[in-house]
Design an enzyme around this catalytic site. Structure first.
Site, PDB file in Angstrom:
ATOM      1  N   HIS A 242       0.806  -1.228   0.000  1.00  0.00           N
ATOM      2  CA  HIS A 242       0.000   0.000   0.000  1.00  0.00           C
ATOM      3  C   HIS A 242       0.842   1.284   0.000  1.00  0.00           C
ATOM      4  CE1 HIS A 242      -3.319  -2.633   1.355  1.00  0.00           C
ATOM      5  NE2 HIS A 242      -2.426  -3.149   2.181  1.00  0.00           N
TER       6      HIS A 242
HETATM    7  C1  BDR Z   1      -2.012   0.291   5.917  1.00  0.00           C
HETATM    8  O1  BDR Z   1      -2.022  -0.300   7.219  1.00  0.00           O
HETATM    9  C2  BDR Z   1      -0.725  -0.671   7.577  1.00  0.00           C
HETATM   10  O2  BDR Z   1      -0.726  -1.945   8.156  1.00  0.00           O
HETATM   11  C3  BDR Z   1       0.132  -0.580   6.344  1.00  0.00           C
HETATM   12  O3  BDR Z   1       1.451  -0.197   6.679  1.00  0.00           O
HETATM   13  C4  BDR Z   1      -0.561   0.459   5.515  1.00  0.00           C
HETATM   14  O4  BDR Z   1      -0.118   1.753   5.843  1.00  0.00           O
HETATM   15  C5  BDR Z   1      -2.840  -0.581   4.996  1.00  0.00           C
HETATM   16  O5  BDR Z   1      -4.150  -0.717   5.482  1.00  0.00           O
END
Ligand code: BDR
Ligand code: CA
Length: 322
Positions: A242
């Site tokens: 992400h």
């Molecule tokens: C987001 O949540 C975190 O666990 C990841 O680093 C990312 O920023 C995705 O939902």
């Protein structure tokens, strides 16, 4: 060419690691500071990860501030089930010689916004606690920020509940404050966008072969194998990075398309706690809504993202500090 002055607000986190790699390798970004925030793991752990990653990528001169240790209102929740007990899947990085400075994240954000004279861009890759405190403490700050990219929320299905994405759910009150504070460009890169880059392990191996089989290649392989194993454990066959999409988008306007909408965060309901409520978009409108305050990410150029990821690792492979 003038580089873009940026601050990266982050909670490493395996995908945060890759986001920092993309930013560190970019010729277009001038990273002025990293502001850690409790999120994927407790504050002490994510701060240590930021310190180690700064040294690994030789980001000398990049400040690390002291960030928020817990959310504004809600109880603290971490994502150790995805990123591991230490936040980086147990992957050992060389221990940083230099620690974070004691200046608070919200003060560093304000100082750097003044220094950047209206050009500062911020990537928020964790819960929005630091940014919310900054805009509450400094009411003139929103008008001094050029763009805020938020990895968070979704215009679709969530990942911690059917409605909510982790970063927003972990501090929804902070997110609502930030969305409504008047920053002129807030780009919300949510799960509906980042899931367009879901790749399976063999595909990641192809993209990451650019890191070579030296020290960086080994770290990258361990991180992705860990994330892959966790994804399988949680019932998924593939996964996405992400946060790395956000830092890639900061230096590439063509990577993502957006549509403007009025967006609020649900802070009351039990079932929809942390939902990003997107009032309009893709031709739909509802009658009762405010003026657009957020650009909602809609489509991703996946091949472009994969090229940026490979090129970044290729660039960093000869320069990691071990
Ligand atoms: C987001 O949540 C975190 O666990 C990841 O680093 C990312 O920023 C995705 O939902
Ligand atoms: Ca993150």
């Amino acid at each position: 060419m003038h580089k873009i002055p940026v601050i990266i607000d982050t909670d490493p986190g395996i995908d945060d690691f890759f986001a920092l790699a993309v930013a560190a390798a970019s010729d277009k970004l001038d990273i002025r500071a990293i502001t850690p925030v409790a999120g994927n793991q407790t504050y002490e752990k994510v701060c240590r990860n930021v310190e180690n990653i700064r040294q690994l990528f030789r980001m000398d001169g990049v400040r690390i501030a002291t960030g928020a240790k817990c959310p504004l209102v809600s109880a603290q929740r971490t994502a150790g089930n995805v990123h591991g007990e230490d936040g980086l899947g147990g992957v050992i990085l060389p221990k940083a010689q230099q620690k974070a400075e004691s200046t608070y994240a919200w003060d560093v954000i304000y100082e750097e916004a003044k220094r950047a004279q209206g050009r500062l861009q911020i990537a928020a890759l964790g819960p929005l606690t630091n940014i919310a405190i900054a805009v509450l403490k400094y009411p003139d700050l929103p008008s001094m920020i050029d763009k805020l990219f938020v990895m968070g929320g979704t215009n679709g299905f969530g990942n911690v509940s059917p409605y909510a994405e982790f970063n927003i759910w972990a501090d929804p009150h902070a997110a609502d404050i930030v969305f409504c504070c008047g920053i002129k460009t807030v780009n919300m890169v949510g799960l509906n966008l980042t899931r367009q880059a879901i790749l399976d392990i063999p595909e990641y191996r192809r993209v990451f072969s650019a890191a070579g089989d030296g020290p960086l290649g080994k770290i990258v392989t361990q991180l992705i194998d860990y994330l892959g194993t966790r994804a399988h454990g949680l019932g998924n066959t593939a996964m996405t990075l992400h946060d790395a999409i956000v830092t890639a988008a900061m230096s590439d306007d063509k990577l993502i398309t957006y549509f403007p909408s009025y967006v609020r965060v649900e802070c009351q309901s039990e079932n929809a706690f942390g939902q990003t409520v997107v009032f309009a978009g893709n031709g739909n409108r509802v009658l009762e809504q405010g003026e657009p305050n957020v650009n909602v990410a809609d489509t991703l150029d996946l091949e472009r993202f994969k090229s940026t990821l490979s090129a970044s690792l290729e660039k960093l492979k000869g320069r990691v500090a071990l």
